[in-house]
Enzyme design. Structure first.
Site, PDB file in Angstrom:
ATOM      1  N   GLU A 165      -4.834  -0.130 -10.788  1.00 38.43           N
ATOM      2  CA  GLU A 165      -3.865   0.719 -11.494  1.00 38.43           C
ATOM      3  C   GLU A 165      -3.021  -0.084 -12.478  1.00 38.43           C
ATOM      4  O   GLU A 165      -1.785  -0.046 -12.454  1.00 38.43           O
ATOM      5  CB  GLU A 165      -2.988   1.458 -10.483  1.00 38.43           C
ATOM      6  CG  GLU A 165      -3.789   2.350  -9.584  1.00 38.43           C
ATOM      7  CD  GLU A 165      -2.948   3.285  -8.718  1.00 38.43           C
ATOM      8  OE1 GLU A 165      -1.716   3.151  -8.694  1.00 38.43           O
ATOM      9  OE2 GLU A 165      -3.541   4.154  -8.063  1.00 38.43           O
ATOM     10  N   GLU A 209     -10.028   4.421  -4.790  1.00 41.57           N
ATOM     11  CA  GLU A 209      -8.916   4.655  -3.858  1.00 41.57           C
ATOM     12  C   GLU A 209      -8.695   6.148  -3.748  1.00 41.57           C
ATOM     13  O   GLU A 209      -8.698   6.852  -4.760  1.00 41.57           O
ATOM     14  CB  GLU A 209      -7.664   3.956  -4.395  1.00 41.57           C
ATOM     15  CG  GLU A 209      -6.532   3.926  -3.399  1.00 41.57           C
ATOM     16  CD  GLU A 209      -5.339   3.134  -3.934  1.00 41.57           C
ATOM     17  OE1 GLU A 209      -5.518   2.028  -4.471  1.00 41.57           O
ATOM     18  OE2 GLU A 209      -4.227   3.655  -3.816  1.00 41.57           O
TER      19      GLU A 209
HETATM   20  C1  GAL Z   1      -1.799   3.852  -5.125  1.00 39.27           C
HETATM   21  C2  GAL Z   1      -1.732   2.335  -5.207  1.00 39.27           C
HETATM   22  C3  GAL Z   1      -1.606   1.729  -3.827  1.00 39.27           C
HETATM   23  C4  GAL Z   1      -0.552   2.440  -3.032  1.00 39.27           C
HETATM   24  C5  GAL Z   1      -0.873   3.896  -2.955  1.00 39.27           C
HETATM   25  C6  GAL Z   1       0.086   4.696  -2.114  1.00 39.27           C
HETATM   26  O1  GAL Z   1      -1.574   4.462  -6.336  1.00 39.27           O
HETATM   27  O2  GAL Z   1      -2.877   1.835  -5.807  1.00 39.27           O
HETATM   28  O3  GAL Z   1      -1.315   0.370  -3.927  1.00 39.27           O
HETATM   29  O4  GAL Z   1       0.666   2.240  -3.663  1.00 39.27           O
HETATM   30  O5  GAL Z   1      -0.861   4.408  -4.263  1.00 39.27           O
HETATM   31  O6  GAL Z   1      -0.244   6.046  -2.135  1.00 39.27           O
END
Ligand code: GAL
Length: 800
Positions: free
Chosen positions: A418, A495
């Site tokens: 991100e 993710e």
């Molecule tokens: C994502 C991020 C993670 C964590 C997660 C929590 O956007 O890549 O590191 O922060 O959100 O929901």
């Protein structure tokens, strides 16, 4: 030429097996002194450390501290302290080592370390996740005492979006080799052809000659199978100039190759040996696994030609109550839980993880997405890595690739998570630069990055054209358009999910809820900072586990998914403020106790037969309770309350669970799964009565007396019939005697502000976990658990 070959063969038939070891790798973790604060004078040999603590590394001082609402680390890092600290160790090196190369290897120091040997600074390393080493040889006193001092500066805060820990939190080794030796991370193995009949191995070996003279030597490569039987070898006579390094190449064939995969992670190893005349001067080991893989824009991922969905979880590096302290036994426990759930892949979020983690992924059969960065030049928090980017990113990325590129488990390189630069045109040049660095060191794996922006015009990392594989985080509803939008591109859900749950806490489910619609908005949550464990609460950018998995499962082009996260981790306790201090995202809680949704994955991802029912069975009379069942390998599940059938149900369409609404009455809730009318599994939950016993269950029956081995003991409160008291919150006191010491306690409750290092722990929803580590004594460990009003319980664990 022929004569030369025969001579070499003869030479080695005599000596090759005689000598096995030239390089000496020593554990350098023991007998360090440590003190919080800043002590620049500690680099001097005369400095007095009598008021410093003596400890064994790995060590994390943050985890020893108290939670503080006003901590500079803030909520994202769990309100624990950071600051500065110094480590110091006095050691002797034998006079006989004078002509050797002696280096010190650090697997990870958080962060901004500076290492001094006998008063001389060897260098600094800002990145807290990177492994590094220094050559000590020019500065050592041979046959006398030497002082090594390490300054660690984790003071500038906040510097992370999650808990980092502070200190020398991974292993340290001392490596002694002859002046002619394989360079650190000096081998690179690739397998240009892989098949079960015959595979090709290409090995590059970089050799350092620290001598003042040119050297002639014999380079021997030997490939051993899992039973240490040699299956291929290569011998060559080589020459290297003085004070230089050179890369030599050996190509070998391995017949009847056993492939590495996630079910049978067959490992070979390569032993590199260097001989001068017939004397062994160095030996070096490189892991080797034979596998081939492919990402396909339409069909997703395949491993060794077998279509394989990536069932992945993202993990942060902390080990719960141990903090950032790395310990192979803690890692094995985490990975075993993930394996038993059916996960076949780990994403190393969002930074290089430990050596032990990489080795265990090889051994246990996990596909790894290895990730370098969470930030580039543009910051996410005030003092994060963006400050070091210009000076260090090239070396950090190179070192990361060199360290990890021999692991068969590593299937893809992620250059960032991100990253802010995806939103502006500077992202194009940086992505190309990073991809070029990766490709200069390894062309066998795709370069990817975890992106959030899926509008092409707005995503400059994508526009760079330098990614081989697109990783997208969240927005699962958009995936269906990807094959047309990103035509011909290989795609992975890098993710997903970010659902929220507290183990053992159940609010009556009333539909799927997304917590705040934007950051900072008040969360309409529970007064005790819990979140219901029915899979119905998600972050506003995420999905419930079921929503996400249904999408991924039905889309063949999608290579797979990495769930955020396998385990709760310290920090990022969104959506709650203080006192919440650890995350709610895990499938397993911080103590290592599975939440219910673990069994949804197990029923879908593993080949185990599953029947799991929730919630517990201690409710108010007449209360309506929703009962869920996760199951597989059956056509139906029938639920009974006190012997009376509440009906049979089966999953329809893409359902991942079934449910009943039941008027509570105390007694026994029983589920039976059946296939073709035959019983597959039975599960029962009974209403628990009065507290009667502290039940202790050790994860292992025996540990080693090596000062590292761990045993995790799960502590539960039960009634006289062994039923868990699902709401028990009693304080349990612990006493450990014999060959172990208590190194951590945790109950998995995200808002628990008691120390992870206390000799007591409150149960949370009936349970907690005690971690005991070998103290070196060869005596059985006795753990005694005590609480007011009940008889103490004890358990014994053998020490070998
Ligand atoms: C994502 C991020 C993670 C964590 C997660 C929590 O956007 O890549 O590191 O922060 O959100 O929901």
């Amino acid at each position: 030429m022929i004569l030369k070959k025969i001579t070499i063969a003869l030479l080695f038939s005599v000596s090759i097996f005689a000598q096995k070891q030239a390089r000496i790798i020593e554990d350098f973790n023991k007998n360090w002194n440590f003190k919080l604060g800043d002590y620049p004078e500690a680099t001097n040999a005369s400095f007095n450390t009598s008021d410093w603590r003596t400890l064994q590394l790995p060590h994390d001082w943050s985890i020893e501290g108290a939670f503080d609402k006003d901590s500079k680390t803030k909520q994202a890092q769990g309100f624990l302290p950071a600051g500065k600290g110094w480590y110091r160790k006095v050691f002797t090196i034998p006079a006989s080592s004078k002509n050797k190369t002696i280096s010190i290897e650090f697997d990870g120091v958080f962060k901004n370390s500076e290492v001094f040997i006998n008063g001389k600074s060897l260098g600094i390393r800002p990145n807290g996740y990177i492994s590094f080493s220094y050559d000590l040889s020019p500065y050592l006193n041979y046959g006398q005492a030497n002082t090594i001092a390490v300054k660690v500066d984790n003071d500038a805060q906040p510097n992370s979006r999650w808990y980092t820990g502070s200190g020398i939190y991974r292993n340290v080794r001392l490596v002694t080799s002859e002046k002619l030796h394989v360079r650190k991370w000096g081998t690179f193995v690739s397998t240009p052809e892989v098949s079960t009949k015959k595979s090709k191995v290409h090995l590059e070996v970089t050799i350092d000659n620290d001598n003042d003279t040119t050297r002639e030597f014999t380079l021997v490569t030997s490939i051993l199978d899992a039973k240490n039987k040699e299956v291929a070898n290569k011998i060559s006579v080589e020459k290297i100039g003085a004070k230089t390094f050179e890369t030599k190449v050996h190509n070998l064939d391995v017949l009847k190759t056993q492939l590495w995969n996630t079910e049978n992670p067959y490992l070979y190893k390569i032993i590199t040996k260097i001989y001068e005349k017939s004397v062994l001067v160095d030996n070096y080991e490189t892991p080797l696994g034979f596998r081939f893989f492919n990402f396909d824009a339409e069909k997703g991922f395949s491993l060794n030609g077998v279509p394989t969905k990536i069932y992945g979880v993202c993990l942060h590096h902390d080990n719960g109550a141990l903090g950032a302290v790395e310990n192979i036994h803690a890692v094995r426990r985490k990975l075993t839980l993930m394996k038993e759930m059916g996960a076949n892949a780990i994403r190393m979020s969002h930074n290089p993880h430990s050596l032990e983690m990489m080795q265990l992924c090889d051994e246990m059969g996990f596909i790894v997405q290895d990730e370098a960065f969470d930030v580039w030049k543009k910051k996410k928090v005030t003092n994060d890595y963006h400050k070091d980017w210009d000076a260090w990113h090239k070396q950090d990325l190179e070192d990361f690739i060199k360290r990890d590129r021999n692991h068969p488990s590593v299937i893809m390189w992620s250059i960032g998570n991100e990253i802010r630069e995806q939103f502006d045109s500077t992202g194009i040049a940086i992505t190309r630069e990073l991809a070029k660095i990766v490709k200069s060191l390894d062309t066998t794996r795709p370069v990817t990055s975890a992106l959030t922006e899926n509008v092409i015009e707005k995503n400059f990392i994508y526009q760079s054209g330098a990614l081989d594989l697109l990783g997208f985080n969240y927005k699962h509803e958009d995936y269906k358009d990807f094959p047309t939008k990103f035509k011909g591109q290989k795609i992975l859900a890098s993710e997903s999910v970010s659902a929220l749950e507290t183990r053992g806490h159940y609010d009556f489910p009333d539909g799927i809820k997304a917590w705040p619609t934007k950051h900072g908005a008040p969360f309409d949550g529970n007064a005790d900072w819990t979140v219901s464990a029915y899979d119905q609460v998600k972050s506003y950018w995420g999905a419930t586990h079921e929503e996400n998995w249904k999408t991924i499962k039905s889309q063949d082009f999608m290579a797979g998914t990495f769930i955020w996260t396998g385990f709760d981790y310290i920090g990022e306790p969104d959506p709650y403020p203080y006192p919440a201090r650890s995350s709610y995202f895990g499938i397993v809680d911080l103590a290592g106790l599975p939440k219910d949704v673990y069994y949804m994955y197990q029923s879908e991802w593993s080949n185990k037969t599953v029947l799991h029912i929730l919630p517990h069975w201690n409710w108010k009379k007449e209360q309506e309770v929703e009962v869920w069942a996760y199951y597989n390998n059956a056509d139906e599940v029938e639920l009974f309350l006190n012997g009376k059938s509440l009906g049979k149900k089966s999953k329809q369409n893409d359902d991942l669970h079934i449910s009943w609404r039941v008027k509570f009455e105390p007694g026994t809730l029983k589920a039976i799964s059946r296939k073709n009318g035959k019983v597959v599994l039975e599960r029962e939950i009974r209403t628990a009565g009065e507290a009667s016993k502290i039940d202790l269950k050790a994860g292992k029956t025996a540990i080693k007396n090596d000062t590292y081995d761990l045993v995790y003991v799960t502590v539960s409160m039960t009634d006289k019939d062994g039923n868990l008291l699902p709401k028990a919150m009693d304080l349990i006191n612990f006493e450990v005697t014999g060959g172990g010491k208590l190194v951590g306690v945790d109950n998995g409750y995200q808002a628990n502000l008691d120390s992870f290092k206390a000799n007591s722990c409150k149960l949370f929803n009936g349970k907690c976990v005690v971690i005991i580590q070998s103290n070196g004594k060869k005596e059985n460990i006795k753990l005694k658990a005590m609480t007011t009003g009940l008889q103490a319980s004890t358990i014994e664990v053998k020490v070998n």
